[in-house]
Design a protein around this motif. Structure first.
Motif, PDB file in Angstrom:
ATOM      1  N   LYS A  35       0.851  -1.180   0.000  1.00  0.00           N
ATOM      2  CA  LYS A  35       0.000   0.000   0.000  1.00  0.00           C
ATOM      3  C   LYS A  35       0.890   1.233   0.000  1.00  0.00           C
ATOM      4  CE  LYS A  35      -3.741  -2.184   2.507  1.00  0.00           C
ATOM      5  NZ  LYS A  35      -4.541  -2.192   3.734  1.00  0.00           N
ATOM      6  N   LEU A  36       0.358   2.328  -0.481  1.00  0.00           N
ATOM      7  CA  LEU A  36       1.128   3.561  -0.585  1.00  0.00           C
ATOM      8  C   LEU A  36       1.639   4.022   0.774  1.00  0.00           C
ATOM      9  CD1 LEU A  36       2.160   5.748  -2.478  1.00  0.00           C
ATOM     10  CD2 LEU A  36       0.004   6.949  -2.149  1.00  0.00           C
ATOM     11  N   GLU A  37       0.818   3.913   1.796  1.00  0.00           N
ATOM     12  CA  GLU A  37       1.229   4.334   3.139  1.00  0.00           C
ATOM     13  C   GLU A  37       2.393   3.485   3.648  1.00  0.00           C
ATOM     14  OE1 GLU A  37      -2.051   3.293   2.549  1.00  0.00           O
ATOM     15  OE2 GLU A  37      -2.718   5.312   2.059  1.00  0.00           O
ATOM     16  N   GLU A  38       2.344   2.173   3.359  1.00  0.00           N
ATOM     17  CA  GLU A  38       3.424   1.280   3.785  1.00  0.00           C
ATOM     18  C   GLU A  38       4.723   1.634   3.068  1.00  0.00           C
ATOM     19  OE1 GLU A  38       0.769  -2.736   4.608  1.00  0.00           O
ATOM     20  OE2 GLU A  38       1.668  -2.430   2.643  1.00  0.00           O
ATOM     21  N   VAL A  39       4.629   1.917   1.775  1.00  0.00           N
ATOM     22  CA  VAL A  39       5.829   2.271   1.013  1.00  0.00           C
ATOM     23  C   VAL A  39       6.437   3.559   1.553  1.00  0.00           C
ATOM     24  CG1 VAL A  39       6.652   3.013  -1.256  1.00  0.00           C
ATOM     25  CG2 VAL A  39       5.139   1.045  -1.072  1.00  0.00           C
ATOM     26  N   GLU A  40       5.601   4.555   1.820  1.00  0.00           N
ATOM     27  CA  GLU A  40       6.117   5.819   2.354  1.00  0.00           C
ATOM     28  C   GLU A  40       6.796   5.619   3.701  1.00  0.00           C
ATOM     29  OE1 GLU A  40       2.512   8.129   2.198  1.00  0.00           O
ATOM     30  OE2 GLU A  40       3.133   9.086   0.320  1.00  0.00           O
ATOM     31  N   LYS A  41       6.230   4.775   4.563  1.00  0.00           N
ATOM     32  CA  LYS A  41       6.835   4.512   5.875  1.00  0.00           C
ATOM     33  C   LYS A  41       8.169   3.783   5.732  1.00  0.00           C
ATOM     34  CE  LYS A  41       6.074   2.442  10.409  1.00  0.00           C
ATOM     35  NZ  LYS A  41       7.484   2.523  10.637  1.00  0.00           N
TER      36      LYS A  41
END
Length: 151
Positions: A35-41
């Motif tokens: 997910k985009l949020e996981e990638v950003e983290k």
């Protein structure tokens, strides 16, 4: 007699194969590998520089195969490889206990200058500083005109 037995065995095998493929296809097509949020983290955890998220959904007619392109810079080839390995590790960690693991497609891992990770709904480009300056992917994906309009 043998044709009916063979038909029964083959139809059972085909049914089992289709059920496995459909289960894996539903996981893969939903874009839930990352997910985009996981990638950003993850990118912030491994201290990737200059992270840019570019939406390229079908409304802009830029891409039919992904929703987001994420571009991140690593300080060295080792750092770029580490960014890719951290993302792949997260995908494996999410699928712990699954019978079959679905992994994203990874290209360029040997060189380490530019690694592309395609996880379905988003594509992550991890580049070293020189490759990022040379290829300028933000301009490519952010442009409003497509090359087909110029022809």
């Amino acid at each position: 007699m043998w044709p009916s037995v063979r038909h029964r065995v083959l139809s059972d095998a085909v049914r089992q194969f289709k059920s496995r493929v459909l289960i894996n296809w539903s996981v893969c097509s939903s874009g839930e590998l990352l997910k985009l949020e996981e990638v950003e983290k993850i990118l912030s955890d491994v201290r990737a520089d200059d992270v840019r998220v570019i939406p390229v959904n079908n409304n802009n007619n830029q891409s039919a195969f992904t929703n987001f392109v994420v571009v991140a810079t690593g300080k060295s080839q080792w750092h770029v490889r580490n960014i890719a390995q951290a993302l792949i590790y997260k995908v494996k960690q999410k699928q712990t206990g699954a019978k079959r693991m679905l992994l994203p497609s990874v290209e360029g891992e040997e060189g380490g200058n530019w690694i592309v990770i395609d996880s379905g709904s988003l594509v992550v480009h991890a580049l070293d500083e020189k490759a990022r300056a040379y290829y300028n992917l933000e301009q490519l994906w952010s442009s409003k005109e497509s090359t087909s309009d110029k022809i």
